[in-house]
Write a protein that holds these residues in place. Structure first.
Motif, PDB file in Angstrom:
ATOM      1  N   ARG A 195       0.843  -1.195   0.000  1.00  0.00           N
ATOM      2  CA  ARG A 195       0.000   0.000   0.000  1.00  0.00           C
ATOM      3  C   ARG A 195       0.881   1.249   0.000  1.00  0.00           C
ATOM      4  O   ARG A 195       1.927   1.275   0.633  1.00  0.00           O
ATOM      5  CB  ARG A 195      -0.920   0.008   1.226  1.00  0.00           C
ATOM      6  N   GLY A 196       0.445   2.270  -0.701  1.00  0.00           N
ATOM      7  CA  GLY A 196       1.235   3.482  -0.835  1.00  0.00           C
ATOM      8  C   GLY A 196       2.046   3.502  -2.113  1.00  0.00           C
ATOM      9  O   GLY A 196       2.505   4.562  -2.544  1.00  0.00           O
ATOM     10  N   THR A 197       2.224   2.338  -2.725  1.00  0.00           N
ATOM     11  CA  THR A 197       2.909   2.250  -4.017  1.00  0.00           C
ATOM     12  C   THR A 197       1.899   2.560  -5.118  1.00  0.00           C
ATOM     13  O   THR A 197       0.772   2.046  -5.077  1.00  0.00           O
ATOM     14  CB  THR A 197       3.478   0.834  -4.233  1.00  0.00           C
ATOM     15  N   PRO A 198       2.260   3.375  -6.099  1.00  0.00           N
ATOM     16  CA  PRO A 198       1.327   3.647  -7.205  1.00  0.00           C
ATOM     17  C   PRO A 198       0.858   2.351  -7.859  1.00  0.00           C
ATOM     18  O   PRO A 198       1.660   1.470  -8.175  1.00  0.00           O
ATOM     19  CB  PRO A 198       2.169   4.489  -8.176  1.00  0.00           C
ATOM     20  N   GLY A 199      -0.457   2.225  -8.022  1.00  0.00           N
ATOM     21  CA  GLY A 199      -1.020   1.036  -8.642  1.00  0.00           C
ATOM     22  C   GLY A 199      -1.320  -0.096  -7.685  1.00  0.00           C
ATOM     23  O   GLY A 199      -1.823  -1.150  -8.107  1.00  0.00           O
ATOM     24  N   ALA A 200      -1.054   0.095  -6.394  1.00  0.00           N
ATOM     25  CA  ALA A 200      -1.279  -0.987  -5.427  1.00  0.00           C
ATOM     26  C   ALA A 200      -2.759  -1.316  -5.271  1.00  0.00           C
ATOM     27  O   ALA A 200      -3.140  -2.476  -5.127  1.00  0.00           O
ATOM     28  CB  ALA A 200      -0.686  -0.616  -4.072  1.00  0.00           C
ATOM     29  N   ILE A 201      -3.607  -0.285  -5.277  1.00  0.00           N
ATOM     30  CA  ILE A 201      -5.042  -0.459  -5.082  1.00  0.00           C
ATOM     31  C   ILE A 201      -5.754  -0.330  -6.429  1.00  0.00           C
ATOM     32  O   ILE A 201      -5.542   0.643  -7.162  1.00  0.00           O
ATOM     33  CB  ILE A 201      -5.610   0.598  -4.109  1.00  0.00           C
ATOM     34  N   ILE A 202      -6.585  -1.299  -6.748  1.00  0.00           N
ATOM     35  CA  ILE A 202      -7.363  -1.262  -7.986  1.00  0.00           C
ATOM     36  C   ILE A 202      -8.718  -0.659  -7.667  1.00  0.00           C
ATOM     37  O   ILE A 202      -9.494  -1.219  -6.874  1.00  0.00           O
ATOM     38  CB  ILE A 202      -7.515  -2.672  -8.581  1.00  0.00           C
ATOM     39  N   THR A 203      -9.007   0.490  -8.265  1.00  0.00           N
ATOM     40  CA  THR A 203     -10.250   1.210  -7.969  1.00  0.00           C
ATOM     41  C   THR A 203     -11.275   1.112  -9.091  1.00  0.00           C
ATOM     42  O   THR A 203     -12.430   1.477  -8.894  1.00  0.00           O
ATOM     43  CB  THR A 203      -9.959   2.691  -7.686  1.00  0.00           C
ATOM     44  N   ASP A 204     -10.885   0.634 -10.257  1.00  0.00           N
ATOM     45  CA  ASP A 204     -11.776   0.514 -11.413  1.00  0.00           C
ATOM     46  C   ASP A 204     -12.380  -0.887 -11.429  1.00  0.00           C
ATOM     47  O   ASP A 204     -11.646  -1.880 -11.561  1.00  0.00           O
ATOM     48  CB  ASP A 204     -10.985   0.774 -12.693  1.00  0.00           C
ATOM     49  N   PRO A 205     -13.699  -1.019 -11.309  1.00  0.00           N
ATOM     50  CA  PRO A 205     -14.303  -2.352 -11.322  1.00  0.00           C
ATOM     51  C   PRO A 205     -13.960  -3.159 -12.562  1.00  0.00           C
ATOM     52  O   PRO A 205     -13.809  -4.378 -12.497  1.00  0.00           O
ATOM     53  CB  PRO A 205     -15.805  -2.062 -11.244  1.00  0.00           C
ATOM     54  N   ARG A 206     -13.828  -2.495 -13.706  1.00  0.00           N
ATOM     55  CA  ARG A 206     -13.494  -3.220 -14.935  1.00  0.00           C
ATOM     56  C   ARG A 206     -12.128  -3.874 -14.828  1.00  0.00           C
ATOM     57  O   ARG A 206     -11.940  -5.022 -15.246  1.00  0.00           O
ATOM     58  CB  ARG A 206     -13.553  -2.266 -16.136  1.00  0.00           C
ATOM     59  N   GLN A 207     -11.166  -3.142 -14.278  1.00  0.00           N
ATOM     60  CA  GLN A 207      -9.825  -3.696 -14.119  1.00  0.00           C
ATOM     61  C   GLN A 207      -9.835  -4.847 -13.114  1.00  0.00           C
ATOM     62  O   GLN A 207      -9.173  -5.876 -13.318  1.00  0.00           O
ATOM     63  CB  GLN A 207      -8.859  -2.604 -13.662  1.00  0.00           C
ATOM     64  N   ALA A 208     -10.576  -4.677 -12.033  1.00  0.00           N
ATOM     65  CA  ALA A 208     -10.645  -5.721 -11.009  1.00  0.00           C
ATOM     66  C   ALA A 208     -11.260  -6.997 -11.566  1.00  0.00           C
ATOM     67  O   ALA A 208     -10.768  -8.105 -11.316  1.00  0.00           O
ATOM     68  CB  ALA A 208     -11.464  -5.221  -9.821  1.00  0.00           C
ATOM     69  N   ILE A 209     -12.324  -6.847 -12.327  1.00  0.00           N
ATOM     70  CA  ILE A 209     -13.005  -8.012 -12.879  1.00  0.00           C
ATOM     71  C   ILE A 209     -12.144  -8.687 -13.933  1.00  0.00           C
ATOM     72  O   ILE A 209     -12.095  -9.917 -14.030  1.00  0.00           O
ATOM     73  CB  ILE A 209     -14.386  -7.611 -13.429  1.00  0.00           C
TER      74      ILE A 209
END
Length: 264
Positions: A197-211
């Motif tokens: 966490r804190g690294t760019p790109g660590a958290i996926i916020t776009d449902p399309r990307q997550a799916i």
């Protein structure tokens, strides 16, 4: 809710040839007058919940309330023990000995097990939280201590562990049931660990990307790391984090996708 097929192209039904997939979420992490997440909105869409036990989040009332909600929605109940760090939400890594890890896990499982018993139910699994989860994933001594704690409290419990981690294999070697856990809302590193966490790109916020990440894991048996490298992965249980603002939306879309594929 926007139709899932408008978000991302799904494989044809039956194209994904895996067994039923457990879908879990971290919950019960509110504390006193402080609210974390939207548990009531997420609960109907998952099959398992990992309930905080008062050390990184949660308190006695929240634990009882979350167990009751889980029973109402017929989902599996698991203990979610973390470091004793309410101000840091259990996500700050600091030195923990195997003996300390053992004690942390025993006490927290025991607390939630007692709450569950008062409501006529029992625990299904254990999943460590945050820094403790990440620290133990590939640390043999911590993994052995955590596994032994679960075995000593209730050897019928399932350990949810990072997929293909040392902890998962150590638990299997020690005779504990294991569910290899993957994440839809987190990115991965080349060694199969989660991007810090804190690294760019660590958290996926776009449902399309997550799916799309989920589909790749289920269809191909690997995840695309942040570097672009495919990393082999096993998926028994899928996690989303209940504290992210879009958790309810993620849960709805992922539930829809899994139902369409016959995986729930």
């Amino acid at each position: 809710m926007e139709n899932f097929t408008q978000l991302v192209k799904l494989p044809k039904k039956g194209a994904i040839t895996v067994k039923k997939l457990d879908f879990n979420c971290d919950m019960g992490e509110s504390y006193g007058g402080w609210t974390m997440g939207n548990d009531e909105a997420v609960m109907p869409h998952v099959t398992s919940v990992n309930i905080a036990c008062g050390f990184h989040g949660g308190d006695a009332h929240i634990m009882r309330k979350t167990v009751a909600s889980a029973l109402k929605h017929h989902v599996h109940i698991g203990a979610h023990p973390g470091l004793n760090d309410l101000p840091g939400f259990g996500r700050r890594a600091f030195p923990v000995s195997p003996d300390q890890a053992y004690d942390l896990v025993v006490v927290q499982i025991g607390a939630l097990a007692a709450v569950a018993k008062t409501q006529g139910t029992r625990l299904h699994h254990v999943k460590t939280h945050g820094a403790l989860y990440n620290m133990a994933a590939n640390n043999d001594a911590l993994s052995q201590a955590i596994v032994q704690a679960v075995l000593d409290v209730d050897d019928t419990l399932v350990l949810y562990a990072l997929a293909n981690s040392r902890q998962a294999f150590i638990a299997q070697e020690m005779g504990l049931q294991v569910a290899h856990e993957v994440f839809a809302d987190r990115s991965y590193q080349d060694d199969g660990t989660l991007t810090p966490r804190g690294t760019p790109g660590a958290i996926i916020t776009d449902p399309r990307q997550a799916i799309q990440q989920l589909i790749t894991m289920l269809e191909k048996g690997h995840v695309i790391a942040l570097s672009g490298k495919p990393v082999p992965i096993r998926a028994d249980t899928l996690c989303i984090h209940g504290d992210q603002p879009s958790a309810a939306t993620f849960a709805q879309h992922i539930h829809q996708a899994l139902k369409r594929q016959g995986l729930l």
